[in-house]
Design a protein around this motif. Structure first.
Motif, short mmCIF file in Angstrom:
data_model
loop_
_atom_site.label_atom_id
_atom_site.label_comp_id
_atom_site.label_asym_id
_atom_site.label_seq_id
_atom_site.Cartn_x
_atom_site.Cartn_y
_atom_site.Cartn_z
N THR A 165 44.91 -6.80 -37.24
CA THR A 165 46.28 -6.80 -36.71
C THR A 165 46.90 -5.41 -36.86
N LEU A 166 47.45 -4.93 -35.76
CA LEU A 166 48.17 -3.66 -35.75
C LEU A 166 49.63 -3.91 -36.10
N VAL A 167 50.16 -3.09 -36.98
CA VAL A 167 51.61 -3.12 -37.24
C VAL A 167 52.21 -1.96 -36.46
N VAL A 168 53.20 -2.26 -35.63
CA VAL A 168 53.72 -1.28 -34.67
C VAL A 168 55.24 -1.16 -34.77
N SER A 169 55.75 -0.06 -34.23
CA SER A 169 57.19 0.18 -34.21
C SER A 169 57.86 -0.55 -33.06
N ARG A 170 59.13 -0.85 -33.26
CA ARG A 170 59.92 -1.40 -32.16
C ARG A 170 60.48 -0.29 -31.29
N SER A 171 60.84 0.83 -31.93
CA SER A 171 61.58 1.87 -31.21
C SER A 171 60.78 3.13 -30.90
N HIS A 172 59.90 3.55 -31.79
CA HIS A 172 59.17 4.81 -31.58
C HIS A 172 57.94 4.55 -30.71
N ARG A 173 58.20 4.31 -29.42
CA ARG A 173 57.11 4.00 -28.48
C ARG A 173 57.24 4.90 -27.26
N ASN A 174 56.10 5.22 -26.65
CA ASN A 174 56.11 5.95 -25.40
C ASN A 174 54.88 5.51 -24.59
N GLU A 175 54.78 6.02 -23.37
CA GLU A 175 53.70 5.59 -22.46
C GLU A 175 52.33 5.87 -23.05
N ARG A 176 52.18 7.03 -23.69
CA ARG A 176 50.88 7.43 -24.24
C ARG A 176 50.46 6.50 -25.37
N LEU A 177 51.38 6.22 -26.29
CA LEU A 177 51.07 5.31 -27.39
C LEU A 177 50.80 3.90 -26.88
N ASN A 178 51.59 3.43 -25.93
CA ASN A 178 51.37 2.09 -25.38
C ASN A 178 49.99 1.97 -24.74
N TYR A 179 49.57 3.03 -24.03
CA TYR A 179 48.23 3.01 -23.42
C TYR A 179 47.15 2.91 -24.49
N LEU A 180 47.32 3.67 -25.56
CA LEU A 180 46.36 3.63 -26.66
C LEU A 180 46.28 2.23 -27.26
N LEU A 181 47.43 1.67 -27.59
CA LEU A 181 47.45 0.35 -28.23
C LEU A 181 46.86 -0.73 -27.32
N GLN A 182 47.12 -0.61 -26.02
CA GLN A 182 46.62 -1.62 -25.07
C GLN A 182 45.11 -1.58 -24.89
N ASN A 183 44.49 -0.46 -25.25
CA ASN A 183 43.06 -0.31 -25.00
C ASN A 183 42.19 -0.31 -26.25
N LEU A 184 42.79 -0.58 -27.39
CA LEU A 184 42.00 -0.72 -28.61
C LEU A 184 41.31 -2.09 -28.63
N PRO A 185 40.21 -2.22 -29.37
CA PRO A 185 39.50 -3.50 -29.40
C PRO A 185 40.25 -4.61 -30.15
N CYS A 186 41.28 -4.25 -30.91
CA CYS A 186 42.08 -5.24 -31.61
C CYS A 186 43.45 -5.32 -30.94
N GLN A 187 43.88 -6.52 -30.58
CA GLN A 187 45.10 -6.68 -29.80
C GLN A 187 46.20 -7.48 -30.52
N ASN A 188 45.91 -7.99 -31.72
CA ASN A 188 46.97 -8.65 -32.49
C ASN A 188 47.98 -7.60 -32.93
N GLN A 189 49.27 -7.88 -32.74
CA GLN A 189 50.30 -6.92 -33.11
C GLN A 189 51.44 -7.59 -33.86
N LYS A 190 52.02 -6.82 -34.78
CA LYS A 190 53.16 -7.26 -35.58
C LYS A 190 54.17 -6.13 -35.59
N SER A 191 55.39 -6.37 -35.15
CA SER A 191 56.42 -5.32 -35.09
C SER A 191 57.20 -5.26 -36.39
N VAL A 192 57.23 -4.08 -36.99
CA VAL A 192 57.93 -3.86 -38.26
C VAL A 192 58.56 -2.48 -38.23
N GLY A 193 59.77 -2.34 -38.77
CA GLY A 193 60.42 -1.04 -38.86
C GLY A 193 60.01 -0.31 -40.12
#
Length: 286
Positions: A165-193
């Protein structure tokens, strides 16, 4: 120089007191926290009050002879002394200011002691959880609750890459980071500040991976130093994508590039995947 365990006791005590100060601001009915902006990042009266408290207490107990003090609010004043000291305190009085302002509860206080550019002692206080995470180099990582009980920490043993499971930001996101996260082999995500709160979820076995990707700006020394030591002492890994370690008090407070924190399972593979995916993004973009 005092014994490292004695200094840890001091840092833990200061962290608990600082957490109490932040909670007093957080739970008051302020119409405004007097939010100001420094380099586009918000700063509140709470940041400044806790920063002053931590520095005052550390300097009163330890003095300035053997230590340099770098905090988010005062680092420019210490720049001329930084590189001349082997021992440096790196402090974030309020990690997750936006979460503090928006009342998500996901904010933290970071205190790290760095020797020769690497952390040797760390505390991360999470006031709303009433927990204090702490570690010393080679001494393991622990979480202390408000009743004074401490428990050893260990990252999760999850060993199937698609189940991490990836722990990700709610606010510090951009197109490049979103592309990276979408293409990793693990897709479970948890949003935490807050970086401190993100690493807390990994050492509490609620998540396994955190990725930081700099763009026009980058996370700073005080975002990473304390959480890094707590994670690695709990059995995790925290490196640049090229597997080199993070260094602090180098003259540049920014941690540029890609950083990956994990439970250690598939760390090298995920770093390689991240570099490959970002190259694909750059190619597709142009």
């Amino acid at each position: 120089m005092q014994d490292l365990q004695e200094i840890l006791l001091l840092a833990r005590s200061i962290s608990w007191e600082a957490a109490g100060i932040l909670r007093s601001y957080y739970h008051k009915n302020y119409n405004s926290l007097e939010v100001q902006y420094k380099d586009s990042d918000p700063v509140t009266v709470a940041d400044l009050a806790v920063n002053h408290y931590i520095l005052e207490k550390l300097q009163a107990a330890l003095g300035n002879e053997n230590f340099v003090y770098i905090s988010e609010e005062t680092y420019k004043e210490a720049q001329s002394k930084q590189l001349n000291s082997a021992w440096t305190w790196i402090i974030d009085p309020l990690d997750g200011t936006r979460d503090f302002i928006e009342k998500t509860g996901e904010y933290a206080i970071h205190i790290a002691l760095v020797k020769n550019h690497r952390p040797v002692l760390a505390t991360v206080a999470v006031p709303e959880a009433e927990k204090l995470y702490y570690a010393t180099k080679g001494g393991g990582a622990f979480v202390e609750t408000s009743d004074g009980k401490s428990t050893a920490l260990k990252v999760s043993p999850r060993d199937r890459i698609e189940e991490l499971t990836l722990v990700v930001s709610r606010s510090h996101r951009n197109e490049r980071l979103n592309y990276l996260l979408q293409n990793l082999p693990c897709q479970n995500q948890k949003s935490v500040g807050s970086v401190g709160c993100k690493i807390a979820t990994i050492v509490e076995q609620q998540a396994d991976i955190y990725i930081s990707l700099s763009g026009k700006s980058a996370p700073k020394d005080w975002d990473m130093a304390a959480p890094e030591l707590i994670l690695t002492e709990a059995g995790g890994k925290f490196t640049h994508f090229d597997l080199t370690p993070l260094h602090y008090n180098t003259g540049d407070i920014s941690q540029w590039g890609g950083l990956l924190a994990s439970n250690g399972q598939f760390h090298e593979i995920l770093c390689q995947d991240a570099q490959r995916i970002l190259k694909e993004w750059e190619k597709n973009k142009f």
